[in-house]
Design a protein around this motif. Structure first.
Motif, short mmCIF file in Angstrom:
data_model
loop_
_atom_site.label_atom_id
_atom_site.label_comp_id
_atom_site.label_asym_id
_atom_site.label_seq_id
_atom_site.Cartn_x
_atom_site.Cartn_y
_atom_site.Cartn_z
N GLY A 121 -40.01 -25.25 -17.60
CA GLY A 121 -40.33 -23.86 -17.90
C GLY A 121 -40.42 -23.61 -19.40
O GLY A 121 -41.25 -22.82 -19.86
N SER A 122 -39.59 -24.30 -20.17
CA SER A 122 -39.64 -24.12 -21.62
C SER A 122 -40.95 -24.66 -22.19
O SER A 122 -41.49 -24.12 -23.16
CB SER A 122 -38.45 -24.83 -22.29
N LEU A 123 -41.48 -25.71 -21.57
CA LEU A 123 -42.75 -26.28 -22.03
C LEU A 123 -43.92 -25.33 -21.75
O LEU A 123 -44.94 -25.36 -22.45
CB LEU A 123 -43.00 -27.63 -21.35
N LEU A 135 -44.69 -28.05 -11.52
CA LEU A 135 -43.33 -28.56 -11.51
C LEU A 135 -42.27 -27.46 -11.58
O LEU A 135 -41.28 -27.49 -10.84
CB LEU A 135 -43.13 -29.54 -12.67
N THR A 136 -42.45 -26.48 -12.47
CA THR A 136 -41.45 -25.42 -12.61
C THR A 136 -41.30 -24.65 -11.30
O THR A 136 -40.19 -24.38 -10.84
CB THR A 136 -41.82 -24.45 -13.74
N THR A 194 -33.28 -21.44 -21.41
CA THR A 194 -34.67 -21.82 -21.71
C THR A 194 -35.02 -21.57 -23.17
O THR A 194 -35.71 -22.38 -23.81
CB THR A 194 -35.64 -21.04 -20.80
N GLY A 195 -34.57 -20.44 -23.71
CA GLY A 195 -34.90 -20.08 -25.08
C GLY A 195 -34.48 -21.13 -26.10
O GLY A 195 -35.16 -21.31 -27.12
N LEU A 196 -33.40 -21.83 -25.84
CA LEU A 196 -32.94 -22.86 -26.77
C LEU A 196 -33.91 -24.04 -26.80
O LEU A 196 -34.17 -24.63 -27.86
CB LEU A 196 -31.54 -23.33 -26.39
N PHE A 197 -34.43 -24.41 -25.63
CA PHE A 197 -35.42 -25.48 -25.57
C PHE A 197 -36.72 -25.05 -26.25
O PHE A 197 -37.35 -25.84 -26.97
CB PHE A 197 -35.70 -25.87 -24.11
N VAL A 198 -37.13 -23.80 -26.01
CA VAL A 198 -38.36 -23.29 -26.62
C VAL A 198 -38.21 -23.22 -28.13
O VAL A 198 -39.15 -23.50 -28.88
CB VAL A 198 -38.72 -21.91 -26.04
#
Length: 301
Positions: free
Chosen positions: A24-26, A234-235, A258-262
């Protein structure tokens, strides 16, 4: 034996939720990269026709889980209702991605969805309102305010990105409640295909209305190709699958990060970071989700 099976199912649920979070972050990153080059209708056309392609391939696999043989008229009505909420929520979401300067900002604001899910649970499912729920809600709202704050010289704090995410997350919350209620009757791939069909047809309609060209730069297409695989495919699959094994509250806590990955991805792909104030607000929303869902999660262990 049953206890070991339950533990294995729970771990599987957590793993699916983590994979959904990373994928989802991608989505934020690949979609923002594509939307920097092309219009929203053209983006939607290619993004969701590819999403439909990926999900159809998966459905054709013997273990894909696609089946509508036992569906009743009521099941089709539910698919229609879920599809409508998916459509409105997703359109608002990608508008927010399109107009934002940094994709990590809407990714932090996405945590508002968990606030709305909890409030809907209290309202529709008569769930108990606890002190922790109230404290978590207050933190999420505070974090959203901080992320959206435009400065003391502006009229109000709500910018256009925050407004779109407010609309999107409230509608996604309704979607989540509906999916959780019917996930036992509908396979995740069915829900993912249903979502892709609604959004592709809507994008196709807007292509005819706006007259936008379907010819897009190769770089934009490659970003859409990758994003449509990890996002609508996938998400969606892993998010819906996690709901089969663990409560929505546990999924919410994992996906709130998610925000941390983004944040990391935006720095690598675009060389940009949100402001310190926006990052602080995002961390506050994550803390709010943890506080709000913590007691509920513990009670299921």
């Amino acid at each position: 034996m049953s206890l070991n099976r339950e533990i294995t199912s729970t771990r599987r649920g957590y793993l699916y939720a983590l994979i959904a979070t990373i994928c989802g972050s991608l989505v934020y990153l690949f979609s923002k990269a594509a939307l920097n080059e092309i219009s929203l209708p053209a983006f939607g056309f290619w993004w969701f026709i590819l999403a439909l392609f990926w999900n159809t391939l998966f459905a054709m696999h013997p273990k894909g889980g696609f089946s509508i043989r036992s569906f009743t008229r009521h099941d089709y009505h539910n698919l229609l209702l879920i599809g409508i909420f998916e459509l409105a929520a997703t359109v608002s979401f990608y508008i927010a991605i399109k107009i934002t300067e940094n994709p990590s900002v809407p990714s932090f604001l996405r945590n508002l969805e968990y606030l709305f899910v909890t409030l809907l649970g209290i309202w529709l499912l008569a769930e108990r309102f606890s002190i922790k729920t109230g404290a978590g809600a207050a933190l999420i709202l505070t974090g959203a305010f901080v992320v959206s704050f435009r400065g003391t010289d502006s009229l109000g704090f709500m910018n256009a990105t925050a407004l779109m995410m407010l609309i999107s997350t409230s509608l996604y919350a309704v979607r989540t409640i509906l999916v959780k209620k019917h996930i036992g009757e509908m396979a995740p791939v069915v829900l993912a295909i249903n979502r892709a069909i609604f959004l592709f047809l809507f994008s196709l309609l807007f292509i005819f209305i706006t007259g936008d060209s379907l010819q897009i730069p190769v770089k934009a297409f490659l970003n859409i190709l990758a994003g449509s695989f990890v996002g609508p495919f996938l998400t969606s699959i892993f998010q819906y699958s996690s709901l089969k094994y663990i409560p929505a509250s546990r999924t919410a806590i994992i996906q709130s990060t998610t925000g941390l990955f983004v944040l990391t991805g935006a720095l690598l792909m675009f060389g940009s970071l949100p402001t310190t104030v926006q990052v602080t607000g995002g961390l506050i929303t994550i803390a709010g989700v943890g506080v709000m869902m913590g007691k509920r999660t513990k009670s299921h262990d």
